[in-house]
Design a protein around this motif. Sequence first.
Motif: not given
Ligand code: GDP
Length: 716
Positions: A66-68, A70-73, A85-88, A198-199, A247-249
């Motif tokens: 699913s989106q967001s 943390g795939k790209s991360t 990567v989505m800006d946190a 994840r997490d 673990p949780h990033k």
């Molecule tokens: P994508 O849409 O799946 O590619 O997700 P992104 O990599 O863009 O990340 C989406 C959000 O999730 C960002 O704000 C990241 O900071 C956050 N994020 C990334 N890795 C983790 C994680 O391991 N745990 C959590 N809880 N958040 C994360």
Amino acid sequence: RRSSAAMNNSLAGAKDVSPEELEKLAAGVQVIDEQKMFTSSLPLYLSSQNLLTAGFSYHVVAVFGSQSTGKSTLLNHLFGTDFNVMDAKTARQQTTKGIWMSRAKEDESMNMGKNILVMDVEGTDGRERGEDQDFERKSALFALATSEVLIVNIWEHQVGLYQGANMGLLKTVFEVNLGLFLKDRSTTHRSLLFFVIRDHIGDTPLVNLSNTLIADLTRIWTSLAKPPGLENSEITDFFDFEFTALPHKMLQAEKFIDETKKLRGRFREGIPAENDSLQDQFPVGNKDGIFLPAYHRRIPADGFPMYAENIWNQIVTNKDLDLPSQQELLAQFRCDEIAATCTAGFNDIIAPFEEQAKAGKVMAGLGPAMKQALGTAVEGFEEAGGRYHKAVFERKRDELRKALETRLRSLVVGQFTALSKRAVAEFTEDVTNVLKLAANSASSTYDFAKIVLESREKVVSKFKEEAEECYIPGEATSWSSYDTELEGLQKDIDEIAARLRGEEMKRLVARLERDIKTKLQEPVELEFKRMDETLWDRVWKTWQDTLSDAVGKFETKSRSFNSTDEETAVGTWRLRRRGWAVLRARIDEEVLEGNLLLKLRESFEDKFRYDEHNVPRVWKPTDDIEGAYAKALNATLVLIPRVSQFTLSATSSPPDVVAYLGEAPAADNFDEEPVDSTSFEILSEAKQHDLTQRFKRMADSVFIEAKRSAIGGVAQ
Ligand code: GDP
Ligand code: MG
């Protein structure tokens, strides 16, 4: 190597690539954009990464989830990529849909595999946002058709939520995979679903989480309506599963980094569990490597951009994906491209020769050049095309070889013709020169047959040597054999040798004719000193002796030329005729009016002025001068008709010259001057009459002188 370099160029496009463009590609390439368009930059990207020549030594990994989540991360941490990567802080949503590709940064310390292409699939949460699942389905299909490993990104708290978005996504994956299998049952098409949880808090052990997931996946599989023939298939017939947790990033940042780093080490070639014999093909310690040969899609790297694009176009236009025929199409297209490149290299070497060939001359260095051009082209093709669909590759290779060989063939035929022509010219020149030298030198002791043999051996072996160079070893290469040309050459040389021999024989005849002339000069003169009844017998015999001597010489020489009996017969026939003509001319010379008159006068005076004891007479008035005159006159006058007709005493008729000279040999015309062998009249009636008159007048004056001297003698 030339072929590889050229291939790179051909795929990257002939255009020069600007630094800006390369800069833009540094972070990766958007393979499919939000308009569902496939990029044109993929070849350029792969070539900028030096991946086009990788053959099968590359891997494709895609991420799903699913989106967001943390795939790209995750990808960026795992593979050192730079995906968006989505800006946190601003939490600005990534709304664009598309698929990005970037090459993993290799980590040798983790023993990570080489040449890994990572695909980041964005915007696959249409169901959550109530959008249509079209793109989700299409991108799943695309990822399955191209990737070896699908990373499924899932939060721990989503595990067990059977109705959740992730499970819906997986259902789609399974469905489209079944669709692919309908068309592609022959190949072992397996994929690895690599679940990254994840997490992960750690309360629930990974094994429990994976059991839950497997149970859910099996339930999804069971619920699927399977196409005919696949009703009883198991999910494990198509998929392998691996599970890992992170673990949780944010909460465990350091640990997250450590774990992702460790995870990198699994992205390398592994050993299929069921196949221990493959053990030694992989580095020790690769037991947990996840890239297994069965997952590889077997698309050579230089064909990947085209394959991926074709697949996507099929998917976008909702056509049934038929991977085997896609592979065949790809093979055809790529093999044609490779063949064109190889042909271009072939042209560089061969085109100048083709230009040269128009002159029809012998081309130096053709053989080695042909071998090099053909060898490089075919080897280059085999190297670059050999990884494509086997039947297509083999057909295209044979086509290429045939096309190139056809061009070489016409060069070779031209070369053989030129070589043969040159050999004939050299042979002719050689033999002619030696003959000329021999003719000009005093001694005529040369061996025509030997000259011909030596020159023939020389030019033929030179021909063979150079023709041999054009021989192309291989199956269907009888076209480069020169047997026919050699046979033709031998025949041509035979003909020329025969012609030169003929000319030489003519010269020999002419020489012997001159010989006969010289040899007849004095003897004939001598015979004419005595013009009695045996005159013509003696002349005939002298001539026969001289002639048979010359004919004997001719026959000996002719045999030494290796001439045929026929050729010798023509020569002797010619020589006899010429000999007869020489004799006739010699006789005519002897009987010229002045000469003959002199002879008659001698004969007359012999008888008139000398007595029977050969003592000169001194006339006295009492002598019977009239009687002596009449006797001497008559004795001399009989000589005229005798000389006038060539008659042998034995037969009282002319010699049978026609029989002596023989029939003209049956072969072609001999361009000989006509020779009169049937007329034996030496002096015509008129000439005889004339001669008689003049002789008489002369005799009369001798008589008168005698008379006067008799009277004068008395007066004294
Ligand atoms: P994508 O849409 O799946 O590619 O997700 P992104 O990599 O863009 O990340 C989406 C959000 O999730 C960002 O704000 C990241 O900071 C956050 N994020 C990334 N890795 C983790 C994680 O391991 N745990 C959590 N809880 N958040 C994360
Ligand atoms: Mg993303």
